[in-house]
Design a protein around this motif. Structure first.
Motif, PDB file in Angstrom:
ATOM      1  N   ALA A  25       8.884  75.860  24.289  1.00 57.64           N
ATOM      2  CA  ALA A  25       9.654  76.665  23.340  1.00 57.64           C
ATOM      3  C   ALA A  25       8.814  77.023  22.114  1.00 57.64           C
ATOM      4  O   ALA A  25       8.907  78.143  21.584  1.00 57.64           O
ATOM      5  CB  ALA A  25      10.915  75.921  22.924  1.00 57.64           C
ATOM      6  N   ILE A  26       7.994  76.083  21.658  1.00 58.48           N
ATOM      7  CA  ILE A  26       7.114  76.367  20.508  1.00 58.48           C
ATOM      8  C   ILE A  26       6.136  77.487  20.855  1.00 58.48           C
ATOM      9  O   ILE A  26       5.874  78.389  20.036  1.00 58.48           O
ATOM     10  CB  ILE A  26       6.366  75.095  20.079  1.00 58.48           C
ATOM     11  CG1 ILE A  26       7.353  74.086  19.487  1.00 58.48           C
ATOM     12  CG2 ILE A  26       5.273  75.423  19.070  1.00 58.48           C
ATOM     13  CD1 ILE A  26       6.735  72.732  19.188  1.00 58.48           C
ATOM     14  N   ASP A  56      12.766  85.822  25.484  1.00 59.66           N
ATOM     15  CA  ASP A  56      12.038  84.690  26.071  1.00 59.66           C
ATOM     16  C   ASP A  56      12.184  83.431  25.206  1.00 59.66           C
ATOM     17  O   ASP A  56      12.304  82.313  25.743  1.00 59.66           O
ATOM     18  CB  ASP A  56      10.559  85.049  26.213  1.00 59.66           C
ATOM     19  CG  ASP A  56      10.315  86.119  27.270  1.00 59.66           C
ATOM     20  OD1 ASP A  56      11.240  86.397  28.060  1.00 59.66           O
ATOM     21  OD2 ASP A  56       9.196  86.688  27.283  1.00 59.66           O
ATOM     22  N   PHE A  57      12.149  83.606  23.892  1.00 55.10           N
ATOM     23  CA  PHE A  57      12.267  82.454  23.001  1.00 55.10           C
ATOM     24  C   PHE A  57      13.651  81.810  23.125  1.00 55.10           C
ATOM     25  O   PHE A  57      13.773  80.579  23.179  1.00 55.10           O
ATOM     26  CB  PHE A  57      12.001  82.885  21.557  1.00 55.10           C
ATOM     27  CG  PHE A  57      12.049  81.759  20.553  1.00 55.10           C
ATOM     28  CD1 PHE A  57      11.599  80.490  20.865  1.00 55.10           C
ATOM     29  CD2 PHE A  57      12.555  81.978  19.271  1.00 55.10           C
ATOM     30  CE1 PHE A  57      11.646  79.453  19.935  1.00 55.10           C
ATOM     31  CE2 PHE A  57      12.604  80.960  18.336  1.00 55.10           C
ATOM     32  CZ  PHE A  57      12.152  79.690  18.674  1.00 55.10           C
ATOM     33  N   LYS A  58      14.689  82.615  23.211  1.00 55.58           N
ATOM     34  CA  LYS A  58      16.033  82.058  23.371  1.00 55.58           C
ATOM     35  C   LYS A  58      16.156  81.299  24.692  1.00 55.58           C
ATOM     36  O   LYS A  58      16.758  80.213  24.740  1.00 55.58           O
ATOM     37  CB  LYS A  58      17.087  83.164  23.278  1.00 55.58           C
ATOM     38  CG  LYS A  58      17.244  83.734  21.880  1.00 55.58           C
ATOM     39  CD  LYS A  58      18.287  84.840  21.858  1.00 55.58           C
ATOM     40  CE  LYS A  58      18.446  85.409  20.453  1.00 55.58           C
ATOM     41  NZ  LYS A  58      19.430  86.503  20.386  1.00 55.58           N
ATOM     42  N   ASP A  59      15.608  81.873  25.759  1.00 51.51           N
ATOM     43  CA  ASP A  59      15.640  81.168  27.051  1.00 51.51           C
ATOM     44  C   ASP A  59      14.915  79.827  26.948  1.00 51.51           C
ATOM     45  O   ASP A  59      15.382  78.805  27.483  1.00 51.51           O
ATOM     46  CB  ASP A  59      15.000  82.026  28.140  1.00 51.51           C
ATOM     47  CG  ASP A  59      15.855  83.211  28.558  1.00 51.51           C
ATOM     48  OD1 ASP A  59      17.059  83.221  28.238  1.00 51.51           O
ATOM     49  OD2 ASP A  59      15.308  84.131  29.199  1.00 51.51           O
ATOM     50  N   ASP A 134      19.047  85.662   9.830  1.00 52.67           N
ATOM     51  CA  ASP A 134      18.741  84.711  10.893  1.00 52.67           C
ATOM     52  C   ASP A 134      19.472  85.125  12.157  1.00 52.67           C
ATOM     53  O   ASP A 134      20.344  85.992  12.153  1.00 52.67           O
ATOM     54  CB  ASP A 134      19.132  83.283  10.485  1.00 52.67           C
ATOM     55  CG  ASP A 134      20.609  83.150  10.119  1.00 52.67           C
ATOM     56  OD1 ASP A 134      21.259  84.182   9.853  1.00 52.67           O
ATOM     57  OD2 ASP A 134      21.122  82.022  10.096  1.00 52.67           O
ATOM     58  N   ASP A 135      19.096  84.494  13.274  1.00 58.31           N
ATOM     59  CA  ASP A 135      19.749  84.705  14.562  1.00 58.31           C
ATOM     60  C   ASP A 135      20.043  83.328  15.133  1.00 58.31           C
ATOM     61  O   ASP A 135      19.256  82.387  14.966  1.00 58.31           O
ATOM     62  CB  ASP A 135      18.839  85.511  15.495  1.00 58.31           C
ATOM     63  CG  ASP A 135      19.577  86.054  16.713  1.00 58.31           C
ATOM     64  OD1 ASP A 135      20.795  85.842  16.815  1.00 58.31           O
ATOM     65  OD2 ASP A 135      18.920  86.702  17.557  1.00 58.31           O
ATOM     66  N   ASN A 136      21.186  83.199  15.798  1.00 55.09           N
ATOM     67  CA  ASN A 136      21.640  81.895  16.293  1.00 55.09           C
ATOM     68  C   ASN A 136      22.187  82.013  17.707  1.00 55.09           C
ATOM     69  O   ASN A 136      22.674  83.075  18.120  1.00 55.09           O
ATOM     70  CB  ASN A 136      22.750  81.349  15.392  1.00 55.09           C
ATOM     71  CG  ASN A 136      22.295  81.084  13.978  1.00 55.09           C
ATOM     72  OD1 ASN A 136      21.843  79.998  13.647  1.00 55.09           O
ATOM     73  ND2 ASN A 136      22.413  82.100  13.118  1.00 55.09           N
ATOM     74  N   LEU A 137      22.132  80.924  18.418  1.00 54.78           N
ATOM     75  CA  LEU A 137      22.802  80.810  19.707  1.00 54.78           C
ATOM     76  C   LEU A 137      23.547  79.480  19.746  1.00 54.78           C
ATOM     77  O   LEU A 137      23.239  78.555  18.979  1.00 54.78           O
ATOM     78  CB  LEU A 137      21.816  80.937  20.868  1.00 54.78           C
ATOM     79  CG  LEU A 137      20.695  79.899  21.007  1.00 54.78           C
ATOM     80  CD1 LEU A 137      21.135  78.626  21.711  1.00 54.78           C
ATOM     81  CD2 LEU A 137      19.515  80.521  21.765  1.00 54.78           C
ATOM     82  N   LEU A 138      24.538  79.402  20.621  1.00 54.46           N
ATOM     83  CA  LEU A 138      25.352  78.193  20.745  1.00 54.46           C
ATOM     84  C   LEU A 138      25.445  77.795  22.203  1.00 54.46           C
ATOM     85  O   LEU A 138      25.710  78.635  23.081  1.00 54.46           O
ATOM     86  CB  LEU A 138      26.760  78.455  20.200  1.00 54.46           C
ATOM     87  CG  LEU A 138      27.727  77.269  20.229  1.00 54.46           C
ATOM     88  CD1 LEU A 138      27.318  76.205  19.211  1.00 54.46           C
ATOM     89  CD2 LEU A 138      29.158  77.739  19.941  1.00 54.46           C
ATOM     90  N   VAL A 139      25.214  76.512  22.480  1.00 48.59           N
ATOM     91  CA  VAL A 139      25.439  75.958  23.807  1.00 48.59           C
ATOM     92  C   VAL A 139      26.334  74.731  23.662  1.00 48.59           C
ATOM     93  O   VAL A 139      26.313  74.050  22.638  1.00 48.59           O
ATOM     94  CB  VAL A 139      24.121  75.591  24.517  1.00 48.59           C
ATOM     95  CG1 VAL A 139      23.425  76.833  25.037  1.00 48.59           C
ATOM     96  CG2 VAL A 139      23.190  74.813  23.604  1.00 48.59           C
TER      97      VAL A 139
END
Length: 389
Positions: A25-26, A56-59, A134-139
């Protein structure tokens, strides 16, 4: 973006696997940070390479989270999980200065929460900086007796402009019926007027995929002096509620408070009152909602006539930017308890003549009801102006 994937579960993996996934991920983060910029030369537009690197970074972030949960047991403690995930993702705890010019992929952050119930879901929010926001995702994950299964993945669609990111504010709640509500803003560089989204999901369950039950998208005024950026999401015993600030039909008022309260039962999401904090704002909202809601909030015996008068009012004063009107005095009426009249001053697109309509409303225990909409003032409504401009 609701990624409609089946419930995911994994065989137990070593935390070495989680560290490797974090390192991957880094590397994806670095590719995003160094992707060529848009030829437009502004911070609000993404190049094709940045869009691909964002995806790709989110994945990679989700894979790192999945793998970390896969080597955790049923008693996983959120604070310990968060520390481990932050370490594997190289999260820097010291935020950049407030005046720093943020680029894509800067300042990664992670937040892990879990309710007190032993069967409560584990939520992981992962975010990172983009220009002007910013951008965010939630799992979210559920314990199935042997491992953690991912039951929700929620993130933005691919976007060409930063306003498509899920940022500014990012809030989520588990509802009493097990549904999940999530609200977010949309970053922008040049205005406090942004768009927000509210979504209600049914998490994946066994072979059944996650499902989006409801979506709301609306403009709002971001308040950067408030901890919640001017939008609050709250779970209620019967559903969910969002409160924020929007633009009224009367442009001279600039802004007004609005309440989006929903009753959530199974897969059904229904807007209910209150919708406003005062009578004038109720009339404003009643004029812009769809016919079904306007009927629900009208006197049943007068609803047909009210909807016809509403349509005539709105269609008669529209210009290319929407209805042109101003609200006049709000007065109490002696013809009934908790009855008020709201004056609506109209500017016709067909003439310079200012016309007026008069909405009569009744204040209920938990909202208002529209009683009448006429071109003549009710002679019993002669009280003082309760909302002087």
């Amino acid at each position: 973006m609701l990624l409609a994937a089946p419930t995911f579960a994994w065989a137990a993996s070593s935390c070495v696997d989680a560290d490797v996934a974090g390192h991957t991920a880094i590397e994806a983060q670095h590719r995003l940070q160094h992707a060529p910029k848009s030829k437009d030369g502004d911070d609000e537009t993404l190049s094709a390479q940045q869009r691909t690197a964002t995806r790709d970074f989110k994945d990679a972030l989700v894979r790192a989270i999945d793998t970390r949960l896969a080597c955790s047991d049923a008693h996983a403690e959120p604070a310990a999980l968060q520390r481990a995930l932050e370490a594997s993702l190289g999260v820097v705890k010291t935020p950049p200065p407030a005046n720093a010019s943020g680029g894509f992929g800067q300042a990664v952050s992670v937040e892990i929460t879990r309710g007190a119930d032993p069967k409560a879901l584990v939520f992981v929010r992962a975010g990172y900086g983009i220009p002007c926001g910013d951008d965010n995702l939630l799992v979210a994950y559920a314990w199935d007796g042997a491992t953690w299964r991912r039951v929700l993945r929620w993130q933005s669609d691919d976007y060409a402009k930063i306003s498509g990111a899920f940022g500014d504010t990012f809030q989520y709640e588990t509802l009493p019926g097990g549904q999940i509500a999530v609200a977010h803003g949309g970053p922008w560089c040049s205005s406090r007027w942004r768009n927000f989204g509210l979504d209600v999901f049914a998490p994946a369950n066994g072979a059944q995929r996650q499902r989006k039950l409801f979506h709301l998208d609306h403009s709002y005024a971001a308040d950067f002096d408030a901890a919640d950026d001017g939008l609050t999401l709250k779970a209620r015993p019967d559903g969910v509620e969002v409160r924020t600030t929007i633009s009224p039909l009367d442009a001279d008022l600039i802004q007004r408070k609005v309440i989006y309260r929903y009753r959530v039962s199974g897969d059904t999401v229904e807007r209910i009152q209150p919708i406003a904090l005062n009578g004038r704002d109720f009339v404003d909202e009643w004029l812009v909602v769809d016919d079904a809601h306007a009927r629900n909030w009208s006197d049943p015996d007068a609803a047909d006539g009210l909807l016809k008068a509403r349509h005539a009012l709105v269609s008669g004063v529209k210009d290319e930017n929407g209805p042109v009107l101003n609200y006049g005095p709000v007065r109490a009426c002696s013809s009934g308890k908790d009855r008020y009249q709201v004056e609506i001053d109209l500017q016709s697109r067909k003439s310079d003549h200012a016309d007026a309509r008069y909405g009569v409303i009744h204040q209920e225990r938990n909202g208002f009801t529209m009683l009448a909409l006429s071109d003549k003032a009710d002679p019993t409504c002669k009280g003082a102006n309760l909302m002087p401009r």
